[in-house]
Structure formats: structure tokens, C-alpha cells
Design a protein around this motif. Structure first.
Motif, PDB file in Angstrom:
ATOM      1  N   GLN A 134       0.830  -1.200   0.000  1.00 50.25           N
ATOM      2  CA  GLN A 134       0.000   0.000   0.000  1.00 50.25           C
ATOM      3  C   GLN A 134       0.870   1.258   0.000  1.00 50.25           C
ATOM      4  OE1 GLN A 134      -2.330   1.177   3.514  1.00 50.25           O
ATOM      5  NE2 GLN A 134      -4.106   1.484   2.169  1.00 50.25           N
ATOM      6  N   GLN A 135       1.947   1.227   0.752  1.00 48.91           N
ATOM      7  CA  GLN A 135       2.879   2.363   0.762  1.00 48.91           C
ATOM      8  C   GLN A 135       3.533   2.538  -0.608  1.00 48.91           C
ATOM      9  OE1 GLN A 135       5.193   0.757   4.022  1.00 48.91           O
ATOM     10  NE2 GLN A 135       4.506   2.382   5.410  1.00 48.91           N
ATOM     11  N   LEU A 136       3.790   1.421  -1.278  1.00 47.85           N
ATOM     12  CA  LEU A 136       4.353   1.495  -2.623  1.00 47.85           C
ATOM     13  C   LEU A 136       3.355   2.110  -3.605  1.00 47.85           C
ATOM     14  CD1 LEU A 136       6.229  -1.927  -2.936  1.00 47.85           C
ATOM     15  CD2 LEU A 136       7.238   0.344  -2.653  1.00 47.85           C
ATOM     16  N   ILE A 171      -7.099   2.592  -3.792  1.00 52.64           N
ATOM     17  CA  ILE A 171      -7.101   1.634  -4.902  1.00 52.64           C
ATOM     18  C   ILE A 171      -7.190   0.207  -4.346  1.00 52.64           C
ATOM     19  CG2 ILE A 171      -5.717   3.200  -6.329  1.00 52.64           C
ATOM     20  CD1 ILE A 171      -3.401   1.246  -6.029  1.00 52.64           C
ATOM     21  N   PRO A 172      -7.769  -0.720  -5.095  1.00 52.41           N
ATOM     22  CA  PRO A 172      -7.884  -2.110  -4.619  1.00 52.41           C
ATOM     23  C   PRO A 172      -6.509  -2.744  -4.383  1.00 52.41           C
ATOM     24  CG  PRO A 172      -9.235  -1.734  -6.576  1.00 52.41           C
ATOM     25  CD  PRO A 172      -8.378  -0.530  -6.415  1.00 52.41           C
ATOM     26  N   GLU A 173      -6.452  -3.666  -3.431  1.00 46.51           N
ATOM     27  CA  GLU A 173      -5.181  -4.331  -3.124  1.00 46.51           C
ATOM     28  C   GLU A 173      -4.614  -5.054  -4.344  1.00 46.51           C
ATOM     29  OE1 GLU A 173      -5.071  -6.779   0.324  1.00 46.51           O
ATOM     30  OE2 GLU A 173      -6.249  -5.378   1.542  1.00 46.51           O
ATOM     31  N   THR A 174      -5.495  -5.513  -5.220  1.00 46.79           N
ATOM     32  CA  THR A 174      -5.029  -6.240  -6.417  1.00 46.79           C
ATOM     33  C   THR A 174      -4.244  -5.339  -7.360  1.00 46.79           C
ATOM     34  OG1 THR A 174      -7.179  -5.788  -7.442  1.00 46.79           O
ATOM     35  CG2 THR A 174      -6.902  -7.923  -6.362  1.00 46.79           C
TER      36      THR A 174
END
Length: 381
Positions: free
Chosen positions: A216-218, A290-293
Motif C-alpha cells: 500500500q505504501q508502494l 485503490i484495490p489491493e489487487t
């Protein structure tokens, strides 16, 4: 005492440029250089183009010439070798003026390295080594957009191409009948085929310590880096004036949600906060939503000890090859290629050639190096 040089011929209008370009198209090679200003902008502002033919020097004025089409045809001519020294930013200037980059390019800094004269040799040192010419560099950082240019500026600009073709011919003679001549050309061709600027969506991968961040940080880092690059280009502003480089990783790590938190981020400047603060916070929120995918894949951590041990073997082998060929290690097999080789081993459990290693380095360096590594591995059993 000033070095003597021919009086330059000024090219101040499109008609004159077209006239001389017809002459240059008949030559085997021309020397090129550029002067520009890049203090407060993303893109260089062209200030002067120098053309040397070996007998004459021409100074092309980007502030008055309107039609650069004839010059583009010279740059694109396969029969005229364009000789430059350390041409990276020059290519940007040509692209701004003409919309293209030169073909049939020979960079004398690269050629000098392959001739055993050293890595990243300056133009001054090139001429001193090859021609025993001491070139002054006192006008390097002057204002190339002022008119008229000073006598010192005109002299400096003229000298930058007066001896370049002579140096080029000497380098060709030194490399003649050696495979290094083909290697130089491969590197020059690769330089011309590579993009002038990085892909905005990929820049986050080059941020130091990005591998330490969670997916998520990326996603935040990717969003911030992409905006920074695109905004710098759009507004023609240096990247660090949009978002300071040192703030990128801390923003991604902390994912601030208010101005006060953002203001405490490393290297964050008040001017950046005023102009881009709310935009940065909005970008952070967009990335978090944004979605994790769709998160970026986590980057690999630093190489493990076993890989570092192989790294020492690679370094020793490349240094030995460097001494044998009299080519600087940094040019022969840069560190990023060694790392790519080690990553390939880490991922696959065996050594193979990464796609990023191409051309003569694949044939002459990577293949025999991999054989040496495999033999070492066998000996250790």
C-alpha cells in the motif's frame, strides 16, 4: 595567452541555416555541441548550437532561427557522422529544436574510454591527452541566452568544436581493427534508442529504500513519483521544486492525511506545501483507495550473503577482464548488470543472462563470466 581559433560564422536565420545544411550533408562527419540554460526549468533552454567541419566553425542561434527542418535532415542523415563529446543533454537540446535525435552518432567520451584513456574523460582532458591542447573552461556557466554574447563566450563555444573532429580521427585510428570500435558504435546506438526521460509510472522503483515499504505504501510512492514527473514536465519546473526528492520515501512511509503531518516530512519545504500540499494529500488518499489487487509488487530486498559472495567473484573477474582489455570497469560491466545477474541467480537458482544485458556485453562478458561462475560452483562441491 588565448588559444587561436578561426572566426566563427554566425547563422542567424532560417535561409542561412538551410544553405549551410546543404553543404554539411556532403561531408563525412561534423562536430556538434550545444550551450543551454537549465537553472529553473525541467527542459534545457537552447542558447547556441555549434557545428565544426574541421576547417570552419558555425554558431547557430536558436533565438533567431525559426525553421530547424534542414538541420533535422542533417541530424538524420546516415552518411554524415555526428561527433559529440558526452552528448546526453545535447540530445535533449536537439530534440527540443528539431523533434529528433541524430543518427550515425559517435560520442568521443565513450570512444576515449574504449581506447584506454579513462572513464568519463572530460573534453578538456581529451584534447590535452590526444592533441596537447589546453582548453579554457571559464565560460561554462555563463548566460547563453544573453545577446550579444561576450567575446569570451564566443571563443569558448568555438573552441568546443574546433578540435573535435581531429580528436575523433585519432580515436578511430587507435581503435582501428579492434572489436572495441564496434562496441563503441553499439553503445552509441543504444544511447540513441533509449528514452530521453524515464517512464513516469516506473520511477518509484528507483527510490532508495523502496524495498522496505509495504504494497500500500508502494502504491502511494508510485502515485507521488508519477505526479512529480508529469507535473515537472508540464510546468517545465525542476523535479525538486515540485516535490523534493528526499520527501518521496517519507511521504509513502507515513501516508500523511493533513497539512500538519505533511509539514513534518523530511525535506518538505514551505513553498512546496503552499503550492502542492493539498494535491499531495489528495494523491495519498487516491493511492490508499485503490484495490489491493492493483498495488505494486513488493521490491526485492538487498541481496543475501550468498549472492554477495558471488558478487565478489564477479567483481574480481570483471576487474581482471578490465585490465586485460584496458577498458574501465564502469563501462565494461556496470554494477547494475552484476546485480541483474545475481538477481537472476537468486530467482532461478542458477546463473543465466538477464534480458537487460544485450549486444557485445552479452557475448563478450556475460557468457564467459557465467561459465566461470558455474565452474567455481562445481569446484566448491
Amino acid at each position: 595567452m588565448p588559444i587561436e581559433h578561426p572566426d566563427p560564422i554566425w547563422v542567424l536565420d532560417s535561409e542561412s541555416l538551410n544553405h549551410y545544411c546543404q553543404q554539411w550533408l556532403e561531408l563525412d562527419a561534423i562536430a556538434l555541441d550545444t550551450e543551454f540554460i537549465r537553472t529553473d526549468t525541467f527542459y534545457p533552454i537552447p542558447g547556441l548550437i555549434q557545428v565544426g567541419t574541421g576547417e570552419e566553425v558555425f554558431l547557430l542561434d536558436p533565438l533567431s532561427v525559426q525553421d530547424w527542418g534542414p538541420f533535422a535532415r542533417v541530424l538524420q542523415s546516415k552518411s554524415v557522422v555526428k561527433v559529440l563529446h558526452a552528448c546526453g543533454e545535447d540530445l535533449e537540446v536537439f530534440n527540443i529544436l528539431t523533434g529528433c535525435r541524430p543518427v550515425a552518432l559517435l560520442d568521443t567520451q565513450l570512444a576515449a574510454a574504449y581506447a584506454g584513456l579513462g572513464h568519463s574523460l572530460s573534453y578538456q582532458n581529451l584534447l590535452k591527452t590526444l592533441l596537447e591542447v589546453d582548453l579554457p573552461k571559464d565560460a561554462t556557466r555563463s548566460d547563453w541566452l544573453q545577446r550579444p554574447l561576450t567575446e569570451a563566450q564566443v571563443s569558448y563555444a568555438t573552441l568546443d568544436v574546433v578540435h573535435l573532429l581531429e580528436a575523433y580521427q585519432l580515436l578511430l585510428k587507435q581503435l582501428q581493427d579492434k572489436p572495441q570500435l564496434q562496441w563503441v558504435q553499439e553503445d552509441c546506438d543504444a544511447l540513441l534508442s533509449s528514452p530521453l526521460f524515464p517512464d513516469p509510472s516506473e520511477i518509484w522503483k528507483d527510490v532508495k529504500r523502496a524495498w522496505q515499504l509495504r504494497p500500500q505504501q508502494l502504491a502511494v510512492l508510485r502515485k507521488i513519483c508519477e505526479y512529480r514527473e508529469l507535473e515537472a514536465r508540464k510546468s517545465n519546473t525542476p523535479r525538486n521544486r515540485v516535490i523534493p526528492k528526499g520527501s518521496l520515501w517519507p511521504i509513502a512511509r507515513d501516508m500523511p492525511d493533513n497539512i500538519r503531518s505533511l509539514s513534518s516530512i523530511q525535506d518538505m519545504k514551505p513553498k512546496t506545501l503552499r503550492k502542492y500540499g493539498e494535491i499531495i494529500l489528495d494523491l495519498v488518499e487516491q493511492a490508499k483507495d485503490i484495490p489491493e489487487t492493483e498495488y505494486p509488487d513488493q521490491l526485492p530486498a538487498p541481496l543475501p550473503k550468498a549472492a554477495r559472495d558471488y558478487g565478489k567473484l564477479i567483481k574480481a573477474w570483471v576487474q581482471e577482464k578490465s585490465a586485460e582489455l584496458n577498458i574501465p570497469v564502469e563501462l565494461l560491466f556496470p554494477g547494475k548488470m552484476s546485480n541483474a545477474l545475481l538477481r537472476q541467480w537468486q530467482n532461478n537458482g542458477q546463473f543465466s543472462i538477464p534480458e537487460s544485458i544485450k549486444g557485445w556485453r552479452q557475448r563478450e562478458i556475460a557468457k564467459p563470466l557465467i561459465l566461470a561462475l558455474k565452474e567455481h560452483k562445481t569446484d566448491q562441491r
